[in-house]
Design a protein around this motif. Structure first.
Motif, PDB file in Angstrom:
ATOM      1  N   ARG A   1      10.736  49.829  37.965  1.00 20.72           N
ATOM      2  CA  ARG A   1      12.171  50.096  37.931  1.00 20.72           C
ATOM      3  C   ARG A   1      12.585  50.968  39.118  1.00 20.72           C
ATOM      4  O   ARG A   1      13.637  50.748  39.739  1.00 20.72           O
ATOM      5  N   ASP A   2      11.758  51.964  39.445  1.00 20.97           N
ATOM      6  CA  ASP A   2      12.065  52.832  40.579  1.00 20.97           C
ATOM      7  C   ASP A   2      12.120  52.029  41.882  1.00 20.97           C
ATOM      8  O   ASP A   2      12.978  52.283  42.737  1.00 20.97           O
ATOM      9  N   GLN A   3      11.211  51.055  42.034  1.00 24.09           N
ATOM     10  CA  GLN A   3      11.227  50.226  43.236  1.00 24.09           C
ATOM     11  C   GLN A   3      12.508  49.397  43.313  1.00 24.09           C
ATOM     12  O   GLN A   3      13.120  49.278  44.387  1.00 24.09           O
ATOM     13  N   LEU A   4      12.929  48.849  42.192  1.00 24.23           N
ATOM     14  CA  LEU A   4      14.137  48.019  42.191  1.00 24.23           C
ATOM     15  C   LEU A   4      15.382  48.866  42.492  1.00 24.23           C
ATOM     16  O   LEU A   4      16.267  48.423  43.241  1.00 24.23           O
ATOM     17  N   LEU A   5      15.438  50.067  41.923  1.00 28.68           N
ATOM     18  CA  LEU A   5      16.603  50.930  42.115  1.00 28.68           C
ATOM     19  C   LEU A   5      16.488  51.804  43.365  1.00 28.68           C
ATOM     20  O   LEU A   5      17.460  52.424  43.781  1.00 28.68           O
ATOM     21  N   GLN A   6      15.277  51.862  43.945  1.00 24.56           N
ATOM     22  CA  GLN A   6      14.991  52.633  45.157  1.00 24.56           C
ATOM     23  C   GLN A   6      15.287  54.133  44.976  1.00 24.56           C
ATOM     24  O   GLN A   6      15.783  54.805  45.865  1.00 24.56           O
ATOM     25  N   ARG A   7      14.960  54.623  43.802  1.00 25.55           N
ATOM     26  CA  ARG A   7      15.088  56.053  43.518  1.00 25.55           C
ATOM     27  C   ARG A   7      14.186  56.402  42.336  1.00 25.55           C
ATOM     28  O   ARG A   7      13.778  55.520  41.585  1.00 25.55           O
ATOM     29  N   SER A   8      13.897  57.677  42.172  1.00 22.38           N
ATOM     30  CA  SER A   8      13.031  58.140  41.087  1.00 22.38           C
ATOM     31  C   SER A   8      13.886  58.382  39.846  1.00 22.38           C
ATOM     32  O   SER A   8      14.752  59.258  39.838  1.00 22.38           O
ATOM     33  N   THR A   9      13.629  57.613  38.805  1.00 25.45           N
ATOM     34  CA  THR A   9      14.497  57.627  37.626  1.00 25.45           C
ATOM     35  C   THR A   9      14.016  58.570  36.525  1.00 25.45           C
ATOM     36  O   THR A   9      14.711  58.738  35.527  1.00 25.45           O
ATOM     37  N   VAL A  10      12.838  59.162  36.669  1.00 26.55           N
ATOM     38  CA  VAL A  10      12.345  60.110  35.680  1.00 26.55           C
ATOM     39  C   VAL A  10      11.884  61.378  36.389  1.00 26.55           C
ATOM     40  O   VAL A  10      11.462  61.347  37.533  1.00 26.55           O
ATOM     41  N   GLY A  11      11.987  62.494  35.669  1.00 28.19           N
ATOM     42  CA  GLY A  11      11.535  63.763  36.225  1.00 28.19           C
ATOM     43  C   GLY A  11      12.557  64.856  36.012  1.00 28.19           C
ATOM     44  O   GLY A  11      13.692  64.618  35.580  1.00 28.19           O
ATOM     45  N   PRO A  12      12.190  66.101  36.307  1.00 31.69           N
ATOM     46  CA  PRO A  12      13.085  67.237  36.081  1.00 31.69           C
ATOM     47  C   PRO A  12      14.351  67.215  36.924  1.00 31.69           C
ATOM     48  O   PRO A  12      15.299  67.934  36.613  1.00 31.69           O
ATOM     49  N   HIS A  13      14.376  66.397  37.981  1.00 32.72           N
ATOM     50  CA  HIS A  13      15.606  66.245  38.766  1.00 32.72           C
ATOM     51  C   HIS A  13      16.661  65.443  38.010  1.00 32.72           C
ATOM     52  O   HIS A  13      17.798  65.318  38.478  1.00 32.72           O
ATOM     53  N   ARG A  14      16.300  64.923  36.835  1.00 36.20           N
ATOM     54  CA  ARG A  14      17.240  64.186  35.981  1.00 36.20           C
ATOM     55  C   ARG A  14      17.611  64.983  34.724  1.00 36.20           C
ATOM     56  O   ARG A  14      18.357  64.496  33.882  1.00 36.20           O
ATOM     57  N   ASP A  15      17.101  66.195  34.595  1.00 28.13           N
ATOM     58  CA  ASP A  15      17.308  66.984  33.392  1.00 28.13           C
ATOM     59  C   ASP A  15      18.753  67.468  33.278  1.00 28.13           C
ATOM     60  O   ASP A  15      19.521  67.453  34.249  1.00 28.13           O
ATOM     61  N   ASP A  16      19.105  67.928  32.095  1.00 25.95           N
ATOM     62  CA  ASP A  16      20.438  68.470  31.866  1.00 25.95           C
ATOM     63  C   ASP A  16      20.336  69.684  30.951  1.00 25.95           C
ATOM     64  O   ASP A  16      19.377  69.836  30.189  1.00 25.95           O
ATOM     65  N   PHE A  17      21.334  70.553  31.060  1.00 26.14           N
ATOM     66  CA  PHE A  17      21.506  71.682  30.156  1.00 26.14           C
ATOM     67  C   PHE A  17      22.766  71.384  29.350  1.00 26.14           C
ATOM     68  O   PHE A  17      23.877  71.411  29.897  1.00 26.14           O
ATOM     69  N   VAL A  18      22.605  71.078  28.079  1.00 24.48           N
ATOM     70  CA  VAL A  18      23.725  70.642  27.240  1.00 24.48           C
ATOM     71  C   VAL A  18      24.336  71.858  26.567  1.00 24.48           C
ATOM     72  O   VAL A  18      23.645  72.616  25.866  1.00 24.48           O
ATOM     73  N   PHE A  19      25.639  72.058  26.771  1.00 25.67           N
ATOM     74  CA  PHE A  19      26.355  73.206  26.221  1.00 25.67           C
ATOM     75  C   PHE A  19      26.914  72.831  24.847  1.00 25.67           C
ATOM     76  O   PHE A  19      27.728  71.905  24.729  1.00 25.67           O
ATOM     77  N   LEU A  20      26.512  73.579  23.831  1.00 30.38           N
ATOM     78  CA  LEU A  20      26.874  73.242  22.450  1.00 30.38           C
ATOM     79  C   LEU A  20      27.629  74.386  21.783  1.00 30.38           C
ATOM     80  O   LEU A  20      27.316  75.559  21.974  1.00 30.38           O
ATOM     81  N   MET A  21      28.616  74.008  20.973  1.00 31.28           N
ATOM     82  CA  MET A  21      29.361  74.947  20.141  1.00 31.28           C
ATOM     83  C   MET A  21      29.370  74.406  18.716  1.00 31.28           C
ATOM     84  O   MET A  21      29.811  73.286  18.478  1.00 31.28           O
ATOM     85  N   ASN A  22      28.837  75.188  17.787  1.00 32.42           N
ATOM     86  CA  ASN A  22      28.690  74.736  16.393  1.00 32.42           C
ATOM     87  C   ASN A  22      27.981  73.381  16.329  1.00 32.42           C
ATOM     88  O   ASN A  22      28.328  72.509  15.528  1.00 32.42           O
ATOM     89  N   GLY A  23      26.982  73.206  17.209  1.00 30.73           N
ATOM     90  CA  GLY A  23      26.162  72.003  17.207  1.00 30.73           C
ATOM     91  C   GLY A  23      26.766  70.805  17.911  1.00 30.73           C
ATOM     92  O   GLY A  23      26.131  69.753  17.975  1.00 30.73           O
ATOM     93  N   LEU A  24      27.980  70.939  18.462  1.00 27.67           N
ATOM     94  CA  LEU A  24      28.655  69.819  19.117  1.00 27.67           C
ATOM     95  C   LEU A  24      28.893  70.147  20.593  1.00 27.67           C
ATOM     96  O   LEU A  24      29.046  71.318  20.968  1.00 27.67           O
TER      97      LEU A  24
END
Length: 380
Positions: A247-270
């Protein structure tokens, strides 16, 4: 650590400016568009070597000029002499940062020496925009706190760029070097796992301070947290890279790894991005910045360079953009001397003086008029 003097040459809308600051609160007063925020950005350049607002360095050269210079003198109570930082850029050349006239070999050697925290009307972009903004924010904060994390991040990003370049060769005339890709993955995998784990460890340290500040801002009405969303915990990163190689070859980019991570901001679980009001989102990002200030103040001895007492605090248009309750909370912290040297902008001198009336300590005021800064005498 305090910033005693600031000199600008062809920076943004300034031809030339020189300001001498007090060790307490420094107020930049002027109409919108006169250059108040540009002064905060110049201070941010001295602290972190880059703009606070994501603009490219070349965009900060004044129109019709071909270079800019930002120069500042820092001092600490226990230091025998001040330290001079200069950031300069000539169009078409590489940016230069010097410490006492000696250039840094790498920007990384400067990060963390002169920490600063900016609270800006644009901070809610952290909530509204994509994961890249949040990763950049937390990576920048961790880099100021821990030089080892910064080195790890630099190594990971360098290998990631090489991997992306190799993937882009898969459709090229010269063919695809599968063996080289495997060699890169062998190096990338352990670094990615370390990076992910260090983010997990940092968040555990950051959350209590953040939640305490939010509770005070919101009077404990909501429960907030930050969820680190990553593909790696519990996974073998090398196996993930191999499983996604086609998949990475087809898209020509690295699709997994910490450069794809997120910090999700939650309030009362939402997600607060979807379910939080503007006021709740503002409280969330102010709590982030106050927790950032706490951690920078209390950082440990792993840092390169001298350990400052408190970071610089930069407050941009808080009286215009924040409601009275949030302003009162910030000013209460200022009055209690939770912060060290403070720089703030406002359009109205009378409003600023009224807000700061109950605060003891040195207050300096500067009138800003279209790229000019003049010290306001008491009573003027």
């Amino acid at each position: 650590m305090t910033l005693d003097q600031l000199h600008l040459l062809f920076f943004k809308n300034y031809d030339e400016a020189s300001l001498t600051f007090g060790s307490g609160i420094n107020c930049f007063i002027g109409d919108n568009g006169t250059g108040k925020t540009n002064l905060l950005d110049a201070i941010h350049y001295l602290a972190l070597g880059k703009s606070a607002f994501g603009s490219s360095d070349a965009q900060n050269i004044k129109q019709d000029a071909d270079f800019f210079v930002v120069k500042g003198s820092f001092s600490a109570p226990e230091a025998e002499k001040s330290e001079t930082i200069q950031v300069s850029l000539r169009a078409g050349q590489k940016k230069t940062i010097t410490h006492d006239k000696q250039p840094y070999e790498r920007l990384a050697d400067h990060i963390g020496r002169y920490p600063a925290v900016l609270i800006s009307p644009y901070d809610t972009d952290l909530v509204r925009q994509g994961s890249e903004e949040r990763r950049r924010y937390f990576d920048s904060l961790q880099s100021q706190l821990d030089h080892d994390f910064l080195e790890l991040l630099i190594q990971y990003n360098s290998l990631l760029r090489q991997r992306t370049a190799t993937l882009k060769q898969s459709n090229g005339a010269h063919g695809f070097d599968a063996l080289y890709l495997q060699a890169l993955d062998d190096q990338l995998a352990p670094l990615g796992e370390q990076l992910s784990q260090q983010r997990v460890d940092f968040l555990a340290q950051f959350l209590p301070a953040f939640q305490a500040h939010y509770s005070q801002l919101a009077d404990g009405r909501e429960q907030v947290t930050i969820d680190y969303k990553s593909q790696l915990p519990g996974q073998n990163f090398r196996h993930l890279l191999l499983a996604n190689e086609r998949r990475d070859q087809l898209l020509q980019r690295s699709t997994v790894g910490p450069h794809r991570d997120d910090f999700v901001f939650l309030m009362n679980g939402l997600p607060i991005k979807t379910y939080g009001s503007q006021g709740q989102q503002k409280s969330f990002v102010i709590a982030l910045k106050l927790a950032q200030f706490d951690l920078l103040t209390n950082r440990d001895a792993r840092l390169a360079g001298p350990k400052p007492s408190k970071p610089l605090l930069l407050l941009d248009d808080i009286f215009d953009r924040l409601d009275d309750k949030r302003i009162a909370r910030l000013l209460q912290l200022v009055a209690n001397h939770a912060f060290g040297q403070v720089f703030l902008t406002d359009t109205n001198l009378a409003r600023t003086d009224a807000a700061l009336a109950g605060i003891t300590g040195e207050i300096s005021r500067f009138r800003i008029t279209q790229g000019r800064a003049t010290l306001i005498a008491d009573g003027s």
